[in-house]
Design a protein around this motif. Structure first.
Motif, mmCIF file in Angstrom:
data_model
loop_
_atom_site.group_PDB
_atom_site.id
_atom_site.type_symbol
_atom_site.label_atom_id
_atom_site.label_comp_id
_atom_site.label_asym_id
_atom_site.label_seq_id
_atom_site.Cartn_x
_atom_site.Cartn_y
_atom_site.Cartn_z
ATOM 1 N N TYR A 103 -2.701 -13.894 5.729
ATOM 2 C CA TYR A 103 -3.374 -12.476 5.933
ATOM 3 C C TYR A 103 -1.743 -11.741 5.451
ATOM 4 C CZ TYR A 103 -4.344 -8.114 8.059
ATOM 5 O OH TYR A 103 -4.539 -6.632 8.121
ATOM 6 N N PRO A 104 -0.564 -12.024 5.617
ATOM 7 C CA PRO A 104 0.385 -11.196 4.975
ATOM 8 C C PRO A 104 0.455 -11.315 3.438
ATOM 9 C CG PRO A 104 1.461 -12.422 6.642
ATOM 10 C CD PRO A 104 -0.069 -12.913 6.821
ATOM 11 N N SER A 105 -0.054 -12.216 3.036
ATOM 12 C CA SER A 105 -0.548 -12.204 1.390
ATOM 13 C C SER A 105 -1.449 -11.425 0.998
ATOM 14 C CB SER A 105 -0.738 -13.677 1.297
ATOM 15 O OG SER A 105 -0.835 -13.924 -0.412
ATOM 16 N N LEU A 106 -2.649 -11.410 1.815
ATOM 17 C CA LEU A 106 -3.639 -10.501 1.616
ATOM 18 C C LEU A 106 -3.315 -8.988 2.031
ATOM 19 C CD1 LEU A 106 -6.565 -12.371 3.691
ATOM 20 C CD2 LEU A 106 -6.384 -12.054 1.075
ATOM 21 N N GLY A 107 -2.366 -8.978 2.872
ATOM 22 C CA GLY A 107 -1.611 -7.467 2.958
ATOM 23 C C GLY A 107 -0.981 -6.952 1.903
ATOM 24 N N LYS A 108 0.114 -7.830 1.226
ATOM 25 C CA LYS A 108 0.562 -7.692 -0.053
ATOM 26 C C LYS A 108 -0.321 -7.357 -1.120
ATOM 27 C CE LYS A 108 5.010 -9.136 0.706
ATOM 28 N NZ LYS A 108 6.499 -8.200 0.491
ATOM 29 N N MET A 109 -1.423 -7.883 -1.068
ATOM 30 C CA MET A 109 -2.487 -7.625 -2.315
ATOM 31 C C MET A 109 -3.203 -6.268 -2.020
ATOM 32 S SD MET A 109 -1.670 -9.854 -4.276
ATOM 33 C CE MET A 109 -3.019 -9.263 -5.419
ATOM 34 N N MET A 110 -3.464 -5.930 -0.810
ATOM 35 C CA MET A 110 -3.948 -4.634 -0.219
ATOM 36 C C MET A 110 -2.983 -3.301 -0.929
ATOM 37 S SD MET A 110 -5.756 -5.088 3.178
ATOM 38 C CE MET A 110 -5.351 -6.622 4.043
ATOM 39 N N ALA A 111 -1.740 -3.626 -0.749
ATOM 40 C CA ALA A 111 -0.909 -2.771 -0.988
ATOM 41 C C ALA A 111 -0.775 -2.529 -2.518
ATOM 42 C CB ALA A 111 0.719 -3.179 -0.397
ATOM 43 N N LYS A 112 -0.621 -3.805 -3.112
ATOM 44 C CA LYS A 112 -0.731 -3.392 -4.753
ATOM 45 C C LYS A 112 -1.920 -2.875 -5.412
ATOM 46 C CE LYS A 112 3.010 -6.141 -5.252
ATOM 47 N NZ LYS A 112 4.312 -5.461 -5.847
ATOM 48 N N ALA A 113 -3.075 -3.230 -4.639
ATOM 49 C CA ALA A 113 -4.195 -2.667 -5.150
ATOM 50 C C ALA A 113 -4.459 -1.003 -4.824
ATOM 51 C CB ALA A 113 -5.446 -3.089 -4.249
ATOM 52 N N ALA A 114 -3.519 -0.444 -3.851
ATOM 53 C CA ALA A 114 -3.408 0.843 -3.764
ATOM 54 C C ALA A 114 -2.199 1.565 -4.348
ATOM 55 C CB ALA A 114 -3.019 1.108 -2.081
ATOM 56 N N GLY A 115 -1.556 0.588 -5.261
ATOM 57 C CA GLY A 115 -0.588 1.176 -6.065
ATOM 58 C C GLY A 115 0.740 1.264 -5.318
ATOM 59 N N CYS A 116 0.942 0.451 -4.291
ATOM 60 C CA CYS A 116 2.143 0.408 -3.376
ATOM 61 C C CYS A 116 2.705 -1.075 -3.388
ATOM 62 C CB CYS A 116 1.893 0.757 -2.075
ATOM 63 S SG CYS A 116 1.169 2.501 -1.881
ATOM 64 N N ASP A 117 3.876 -1.011 -2.843
ATOM 65 C CA ASP A 117 4.819 -2.381 -2.668
ATOM 66 C C ASP A 117 4.573 -3.132 -1.653
ATOM 67 O OD1 ASP A 117 6.380 -1.227 -5.070
ATOM 68 O OD2 ASP A 117 6.908 0.188 -3.741
ATOM 69 N N ASP A 118 4.039 -2.683 -0.525
ATOM 70 C CA ASP A 118 3.931 -3.458 0.725
ATOM 71 C C ASP A 118 3.022 -2.748 1.424
ATOM 72 O OD1 ASP A 118 4.504 -5.615 2.515
ATOM 73 O OD2 ASP A 118 6.706 -5.167 2.875
ATOM 74 N N ALA A 119 2.958 -3.563 2.728
ATOM 75 C CA ALA A 119 2.051 -2.922 3.973
ATOM 76 C C ALA A 119 2.858 -3.278 5.424
ATOM 77 C CB ALA A 119 0.743 -3.843 4.201
ATOM 78 N N TRP A 120 2.878 -2.140 6.184
ATOM 79 C CA TRP A 120 3.341 -2.336 7.511
ATOM 80 C C TRP A 120 1.923 -2.426 8.241
ATOM 81 C CZ3 TRP A 120 7.410 1.936 8.795
ATOM 82 C CH2 TRP A 120 8.692 1.676 7.889
ATOM 83 N N MET A 121 2.218 -3.190 9.183
ATOM 84 C CA MET A 121 0.870 -3.723 10.252
ATOM 85 C C MET A 121 1.009 -3.043 11.509
ATOM 86 S SD MET A 121 0.675 -7.695 9.090
ATOM 87 C CE MET A 121 2.524 -8.062 8.749
ATOM 88 N N ILE A 122 -0.246 -2.608 11.871
ATOM 89 C CA ILE A 122 -0.531 -1.809 13.123
ATOM 90 C C ILE A 122 -1.355 -2.630 14.224
ATOM 91 C CG2 ILE A 122 -1.214 0.242 14.158
ATOM 92 C CD1 ILE A 122 0.854 0.545 11.520
#
Length: 286
Positions: free
Chosen positions: A156-175
């Motif tokens: 899931y952290p890997s998927l989160g990184k990819m979600m961030a990349k798809a959004a043009g960002c570097d990383d994701a903070w989880m809620i």
């Protein structure tokens, strides 16, 4: 590149390294890991990583593969053999292999698997990303409940990184339950009115080695720190934000969910903490 790696007592060319297909780390992510940074060919905060490794192993009732002193020697030999001046040493311990697949743990005397390898990262300390600052998005935290154990369950952290990349960002903070837990591979902080705010330790977040060092250094520098739950909206209204991790040290955050923090450049507290951390860590490296 043909690195020298370590597998179960042997130093081998990476092309010759092998583990069993029945290894529980491969089949079930029944494994823990640590990543230790290398600066000036020396190990940063090795004792902290060794202590957390033991805690992870104990929490999973997994045997220690060797002594702390032996682990240190392996780390140093790999750094030397691979000519690492700036980079990382990755360590992984699995419950090993009993020769087949079963949900039940193998016999207690099953030998754990121990694997280490290096990653050469020239310019790790003088990172262009740190000078620019990171952009993050927020995502739901749907991981298992024992994030304090540093396991290899990183899908899931890997998927989160990819979600961030798809959004043009570097990383994701989880809620989770309306509050920020952590980044995909780091601990999260924001700064408001000169006060550093970060989530307190619990089973919900990784007990970061860099986190511990940075908070200690912040206190020594007379910076105000508050450990409490916080929302993503609070972070969006912050003066600045940052993350900490062994591989990126202190990383300034300049945007959250498209909301620019401050003037859109790394904030003064994050920059100062990065300077202090790198300076003090180099002095204490072994």
């Amino acid at each position: 590149m043909n690195r020298t790696v370590f597998v179960n007592g042997e130093y081998l060319p990476e092309t010759e390294a092998k583990i069993s297909i029945f290894d529980r780390g491969f089949l079930m992510a029944d494994a823990v890991y640590e990543v230790t940074s290398v600066l000036d060919s020396k190990l940063i905060d090795f004792d902290g990583h060794a202590l957390r490794l033991k805690r992870s192993l104990d929490e999973l009732q997994m045997a220690e593969p060797c002594t702390k002193e032996e682990l240190l020697e392996i780390h140093r030999k790999l750094v030397e053999k691979n000519g690492i001046e700036e980079g990382l040493v990755y360590l992984q311990v699995t419950r090993g292999s009993d020769g087949d697949r079963d949900f039940v743990f193998p016999p207690a005397d099953t030998k754990p698997t121990l694997v280490l390898f290096t990653q050469n990262k020239p310019g790790l300390a003088d990172s262009p990303a740190a000078r620019k600052g990171a952009k993050v998005i927020s995502i739901d935290d749907i991981r298992w409940g024992r994030r304090d154990i540093k396991t290899t369950q990183l899908l899931y952290p890997s998927l989160g990184k990819m979600m961030a990349k798809a959004a043009g960002c570097d990383d994701a903070w989880m809620i989770e339950d309306g509050h920020v837990t952590e980044g995909t591979s780091n601990n999260a902080y924001f700064v408001k009115g000169g006060k550093i705010v970060t989530r307190p330790l619990s089973n919900e977040i990784l007990h970061g080695i860099t986190r511990k060092a940075v908070l200690r250094m912040a206190a020594e520098a007379q910076m105000e720190v508050e450990e409490r739950l916080f929302t993503i909206d609070e972070a969006k209204e912050a003066d600045e934000a940052f993350t900490t991790s062994a591989s990126a040290f202190v990383m300034p955050v300049i945007e959250i969910d498209g909301v620019q923090l401050g003037d859109g450049s790394p904030g003064p507290i994050a920059k100062r903490l990065r300077e202090i951390y790198l300076d003090e860590s180099r002095k204490a490296a072994i």
